[in-house]
Enzyme design. Sequence first.
Site, PDB file in Angstrom:
ATOM      1  N   LYS A 158      -5.115   0.606   5.898  1.00 19.96           N
ATOM      2  CA  LYS A 158      -6.526   0.246   5.814  1.00 19.96           C
ATOM      3  C   LYS A 158      -7.327   1.119   6.771  1.00 19.96           C
ATOM      4  O   LYS A 158      -6.770   1.916   7.529  1.00 19.96           O
ATOM      5  CB  LYS A 158      -6.710  -1.231   6.171  1.00 19.96           C
ATOM      6  CG  LYS A 158      -6.090  -2.200   5.162  1.00 19.96           C
ATOM      7  CD  LYS A 158      -6.816  -2.172   3.833  1.00 19.96           C
ATOM      8  CE  LYS A 158      -6.252  -3.186   2.829  1.00 19.96           C
ATOM      9  NZ  LYS A 158      -4.957  -2.764   2.260  1.00 19.96           N
TER      10      LYS A 158
ATOM     11  N   GLU B  66       1.144  -1.293   5.406  1.00 21.97           N
ATOM     12  CA  GLU B  66      -0.198  -1.655   4.986  1.00 21.97           C
ATOM     13  C   GLU B  66      -1.135  -0.563   5.522  1.00 21.97           C
ATOM     14  O   GLU B  66      -1.030  -0.177   6.698  1.00 21.97           O
ATOM     15  CB  GLU B  66      -0.585  -3.020   5.546  1.00 21.97           C
ATOM     16  CG  GLU B  66      -1.872  -3.565   4.992  1.00 21.97           C
ATOM     17  CD  GLU B  66      -1.810  -3.918   3.516  1.00 21.97           C
ATOM     18  OE1 GLU B  66      -2.882  -4.114   2.914  1.00 21.97           O
ATOM     19  OE2 GLU B  66      -0.693  -3.983   2.942  1.00 21.97           O
TER      20      GLU B  66
ATOM     21  N   ASP C  61       0.815  -1.222   0.000  1.00 22.68           N
ATOM     22  CA  ASP C  61       0.000   0.000   0.000  1.00 22.68           C
ATOM     23  C   ASP C  61       0.843   1.264   0.000  1.00 22.68           C
ATOM     24  O   ASP C  61       0.565   2.215  -0.734  1.00 22.68           O
ATOM     25  CB  ASP C  61      -0.929   0.014   1.217  1.00 22.68           C
ATOM     26  CG  ASP C  61      -2.037  -1.019   1.110  1.00 22.68           C
ATOM     27  OD1 ASP C  61      -2.298  -1.499  -0.009  1.00 22.68           O
ATOM     28  OD2 ASP C  61      -2.628  -1.353   2.150  1.00 22.68           O
TER      29      ASP C  61
END
Length: 241
Positions: free
Chosen positions: A106, A104, A73
Amino acid sequence: MSEWSLSTLLASLHDDIQNRLGTARRALHHPGTKGDASEGVWIDMLDTYLPKRYQAAKAFVVDSQGSFSEQIDVVVFDRQYSPFIFKFDEQIIVPAESVYAVFEAKQTATAELVAYAQRKVASVRKLHRTSLPIPHAGGTYPAKPLIPILGGLLTFESDWSPPLGPSFDKALNVDLSDGRLDIGCVASHGHFFYDSRNNGFQFERENKPATAFLFRLIEQLQFSGTVPMIDIDAYGKWLTQ
Protein backbone atom coordinates in the site's frame (compact mmCIF):
# COMPACT_ATOMS: atom_id res chain seq x y z
CA MET A 1 39.43 0.71 -16.97
CA SER A 2 35.72 0.00 -16.51
CA GLU A 3 33.42 3.02 -16.27
CA TRP A 4 30.76 1.05 -14.41
CA SER A 5 30.00 1.88 -10.78
CA LEU A 6 28.34 -0.77 -8.61
CA SER A 7 27.25 1.79 -6.01
CA THR A 8 25.63 3.88 -8.75
CA LEU A 9 23.82 0.85 -10.18
CA LEU A 10 22.44 -0.17 -6.78
CA ALA A 11 21.41 3.40 -5.99
CA SER A 12 19.61 3.61 -9.33
CA LEU A 13 17.58 0.52 -8.49
CA HIS A 14 16.21 2.17 -5.36
CA ASP A 15 15.71 5.55 -7.03
CA ASP A 16 13.61 3.90 -9.74
CA ILE A 17 11.34 2.22 -7.18
CA GLN A 18 10.98 5.35 -5.04
CA ASN A 19 10.28 7.57 -8.05
CA ARG A 20 7.61 5.22 -9.42
CA LEU A 21 5.91 4.90 -6.02
CA GLY A 22 6.04 8.66 -5.60
CA THR A 23 4.50 9.20 -9.02
CA ALA A 24 1.65 6.83 -8.17
CA ARG A 25 1.03 8.74 -4.94
CA ARG A 26 1.04 12.17 -6.57
CA ALA A 27 -0.55 11.53 -9.94
CA LEU A 28 -3.25 8.94 -9.25
CA HIS A 29 -6.18 10.05 -7.13
CA HIS A 30 -8.51 7.04 -7.10
CA PRO A 31 -7.50 4.82 -4.12
CA GLY A 32 -7.97 1.57 -6.05
CA THR A 33 -5.95 2.77 -9.01
CA LYS A 34 -3.23 4.12 -6.72
CA GLY A 35 -3.12 0.79 -4.87
CA ASP A 36 -2.89 -1.22 -8.08
CA ALA A 37 -0.03 0.98 -9.28
CA SER A 38 1.87 0.49 -6.01
CA GLU A 39 1.47 -3.27 -6.19
CA GLY A 40 2.65 -3.24 -9.77
CA VAL A 41 5.86 -1.39 -8.88
CA TRP A 42 6.85 -3.94 -6.24
CA ILE A 43 5.83 -6.93 -8.39
CA ASP A 44 7.88 -5.61 -11.30
CA MET A 45 10.94 -5.13 -9.07
CA LEU A 46 10.72 -8.64 -7.62
CA ASP A 47 10.08 -10.26 -11.00
CA THR A 48 13.06 -8.41 -12.46
CA TYR A 49 15.64 -8.93 -9.71
CA LEU A 50 14.75 -12.18 -7.92
CA PRO A 51 16.29 -15.37 -9.35
CA LYS A 52 14.08 -16.87 -12.07
CA ARG A 53 13.03 -19.81 -9.90
CA TYR A 54 10.75 -17.26 -8.21
CA GLN A 55 7.80 -15.40 -9.69
CA ALA A 56 5.83 -12.53 -8.16
CA ALA A 57 2.16 -11.76 -8.80
CA LYS A 58 -1.07 -10.59 -7.22
CA ALA A 59 -2.85 -13.84 -6.45
CA PHE A 60 -5.10 -16.03 -4.37
CA VAL A 61 -3.61 -19.07 -2.65
CA VAL A 62 -5.50 -22.39 -2.51
CA ASP A 63 -4.87 -25.66 -0.70
CA SER A 64 -5.75 -29.27 -1.57
CA GLN A 65 -8.69 -29.19 0.85
CA GLY A 66 -10.39 -26.47 -1.19
CA SER A 67 -9.70 -23.52 1.12
CA PHE A 68 -8.63 -20.16 -0.31
CA SER A 69 -6.71 -17.26 1.14
CA GLU A 70 -7.82 -13.69 0.71
CA GLN A 71 -6.39 -12.00 -2.38
CA ILE A 72 -2.76 -11.15 -1.69
CA ASP A 73 -1.14 -8.05 -3.21
CA VAL A 74 2.24 -9.71 -3.83
CA VAL A 75 2.84 -13.46 -3.74
CA VAL A 76 6.35 -14.80 -4.35
CA PHE A 77 5.99 -18.38 -5.52
CA ASP A 78 7.94 -21.19 -7.14
CA ARG A 79 7.90 -21.71 -10.91
CA GLN A 80 10.55 -24.41 -11.09
CA TYR A 81 9.05 -27.27 -9.10
CA SER A 82 5.34 -26.35 -8.83
CA PRO A 83 3.34 -27.42 -11.91
CA PHE A 84 -0.09 -26.30 -10.72
CA ILE A 85 -0.89 -22.64 -11.32
CA PHE A 86 -4.29 -21.45 -12.54
CA LYS A 87 -5.01 -18.19 -14.35
CA PHE A 88 -8.42 -16.98 -15.47
CA ASP A 89 -9.32 -13.48 -16.67
CA GLU A 90 -6.18 -12.00 -15.05
CA GLN A 91 -6.91 -13.76 -11.74
CA ILE A 92 -4.01 -15.96 -10.60
CA ILE A 93 -4.41 -18.85 -8.16
CA VAL A 94 -1.35 -20.70 -6.84
CA PRO A 95 -1.14 -23.80 -4.62
CA ALA A 96 -0.13 -23.25 -1.01
CA GLU A 97 2.88 -25.55 -1.43
CA SER A 98 4.49 -23.24 -3.98
CA VAL A 99 4.43 -20.07 -1.84
CA TYR A 100 7.65 -18.58 -0.49
CA ALA A 101 6.43 -15.16 0.67
CA VAL A 102 3.34 -12.93 0.75
CA PHE A 103 3.19 -9.14 1.07
CA GLU A 104 0.57 -6.46 1.50
CA ALA A 105 1.51 -3.43 -0.63
CA LYS A 106 0.00 0.00 0.00
CA GLN A 107 1.03 3.65 -0.10
CA THR A 108 1.38 4.37 3.63
CA ALA A 109 2.09 2.27 6.73
CA THR A 110 -0.43 2.68 9.56
CA ALA A 111 -1.49 0.61 12.55
CA GLU A 112 -4.65 -0.38 10.68
CA LEU A 113 -2.65 -1.47 7.64
CA VAL A 114 -0.24 -3.53 9.75
CA ALA A 115 -3.19 -5.33 11.38
CA TYR A 116 -4.78 -5.88 7.96
CA ALA A 117 -1.53 -7.26 6.56
CA GLN A 118 -1.20 -9.60 9.53
CA ARG A 119 -4.69 -11.01 8.85
CA LYS A 120 -3.89 -11.49 5.17
CA VAL A 121 -0.60 -13.26 5.93
CA ALA A 122 -2.34 -15.50 8.47
CA SER A 123 -4.95 -16.48 5.86
CA VAL A 124 -2.13 -17.99 3.78
CA ARG A 125 -0.16 -19.62 6.57
CA LYS A 126 -3.27 -21.41 7.87
CA LEU A 127 -3.78 -23.26 4.58
CA HIS A 128 -2.98 -26.97 4.37
CA ARG A 129 0.23 -27.91 2.54
CA THR A 130 1.24 -31.35 1.28
CA SER A 131 4.76 -32.79 1.03
CA LEU A 132 5.55 -36.10 -0.67
CA PRO A 133 8.65 -38.33 -0.45
CA ILE A 134 11.04 -37.61 -3.33
CA PRO A 135 12.07 -40.58 -5.53
CA HIS A 136 15.63 -40.74 -6.84
CA ALA A 137 17.87 -43.27 -8.58
CA GLY A 138 18.94 -44.91 -5.33
CA GLY A 139 15.59 -44.98 -3.58
CA THR A 140 13.44 -42.30 -1.96
CA TYR A 141 14.22 -39.21 0.09
CA PRO A 142 11.86 -38.51 3.00
CA ALA A 143 9.17 -35.87 2.52
CA LYS A 144 10.71 -32.41 2.81
CA PRO A 145 9.69 -30.40 5.89
CA LEU A 146 7.43 -27.48 5.00
CA ILE A 147 9.32 -24.22 4.58
CA PRO A 148 8.19 -21.18 6.59
CA ILE A 149 6.17 -18.74 4.50
CA LEU A 150 7.55 -15.23 4.84
CA GLY A 151 5.05 -12.43 5.46
CA GLY A 152 5.63 -8.75 4.91
CA LEU A 153 4.55 -5.19 4.22
CA LEU A 154 5.59 -2.85 1.39
CA THR A 155 4.83 0.88 1.43
CA PHE A 156 6.12 4.20 0.16
CA GLU A 157 5.60 6.21 3.35
CA SER A 158 4.81 5.83 7.06
CA ASP A 159 2.16 7.73 9.02
CA TRP A 160 4.23 7.55 12.19
CA SER A 161 6.77 10.04 13.50
CA PRO A 162 9.46 8.85 13.51
CA PRO A 163 8.55 6.68 10.50
CA LEU A 164 10.35 3.58 11.81
CA GLY A 165 9.98 4.07 15.55
CA PRO A 166 8.26 2.64 18.65
CA SER A 167 4.72 3.00 17.25
CA PHE A 168 5.59 0.91 14.19
CA ASP A 169 7.30 -1.65 16.41
CA LYS A 170 4.25 -1.82 18.71
CA ALA A 171 1.94 -2.50 15.76
CA LEU A 172 4.19 -5.25 14.42
CA ASN A 173 4.29 -6.96 17.82
CA VAL A 174 0.50 -7.31 18.03
CA ASP A 175 0.66 -10.63 16.15
CA LEU A 176 3.79 -12.76 16.39
CA SER A 177 2.12 -16.04 15.44
CA ASP A 178 0.37 -16.82 12.12
CA GLY A 179 0.23 -13.16 11.14
CA ARG A 180 3.79 -12.17 11.95
CA LEU A 181 5.35 -9.82 9.40
CA ASP A 182 8.90 -11.05 8.90
CA ILE A 183 10.17 -8.37 6.56
CA GLY A 184 9.09 -5.14 4.94
CA CYS A 185 10.08 -1.88 3.32
CA VAL A 186 9.06 1.76 3.68
CA ALA A 187 10.73 3.01 0.52
CA SER A 188 11.15 6.60 1.73
CA HIS A 189 12.85 5.67 5.01
CA GLY A 190 14.16 2.12 5.46
CA HIS A 191 13.27 -1.51 5.91
CA PHE A 192 12.53 -3.85 8.81
CA PHE A 193 12.87 -7.56 9.57
CA TYR A 194 12.14 -9.92 12.44
CA ASP A 195 15.34 -11.03 14.20
CA SER A 196 14.59 -14.47 15.65
CA ARG A 197 17.85 -14.51 17.61
CA ASN A 198 16.74 -11.48 19.61
CA ASN A 199 12.98 -12.14 19.40
CA GLY A 200 12.28 -8.67 18.09
CA PHE A 201 12.06 -6.41 15.07
CA GLN A 202 15.07 -4.60 13.68
CA PHE A 203 14.63 -1.33 11.78
CA GLU A 204 17.28 -0.32 9.28
CA ARG A 205 17.28 3.33 8.22
CA GLU A 206 19.29 3.84 5.05
CA ASN A 207 19.48 5.98 1.95
CA LYS A 208 18.44 3.22 -0.47
CA PRO A 209 15.80 1.15 1.34
CA ALA A 210 14.35 -0.67 -1.68
CA THR A 211 17.74 -2.10 -2.62
CA ALA A 212 18.51 -3.05 0.98
CA PHE A 213 15.11 -4.73 1.30
CA LEU A 214 15.65 -6.69 -1.92
CA PHE A 215 19.00 -8.01 -0.72
CA ARG A 216 17.53 -8.92 2.69
CA LEU A 217 14.65 -10.78 1.01
CA ILE A 218 16.98 -12.72 -1.29
CA GLU A 219 19.06 -13.70 1.73
CA GLN A 220 16.00 -14.98 3.59
CA LEU A 221 14.74 -16.85 0.52
CA GLN A 222 18.11 -18.58 0.23
CA PHE A 223 17.68 -19.96 3.74
CA SER A 224 14.14 -21.12 2.90
CA GLY A 225 15.50 -23.69 0.45
CA THR A 226 13.17 -25.38 -2.03
CA VAL A 227 9.42 -25.84 -1.76
CA PRO A 228 8.15 -29.37 -0.95
CA MET A 229 7.07 -31.90 -3.58
CA ILE A 230 3.38 -31.18 -4.11
CA ASP A 231 0.81 -34.01 -3.91
CA ILE A 232 -0.95 -33.49 -7.25
CA ASP A 233 -3.42 -36.32 -6.51
CA ALA A 234 -4.67 -34.40 -3.48
CA TYR A 235 -5.73 -31.61 -5.84
CA GLY A 236 -6.85 -34.00 -8.57
CA LYS A 237 -9.58 -35.47 -6.37
CA TRP A 238 -11.53 -32.25 -6.90
CA LEU A 239 -12.07 -33.29 -10.54
CA THR A 240 -14.68 -35.78 -9.32
CA GLN A 241 -16.59 -33.32 -7.13
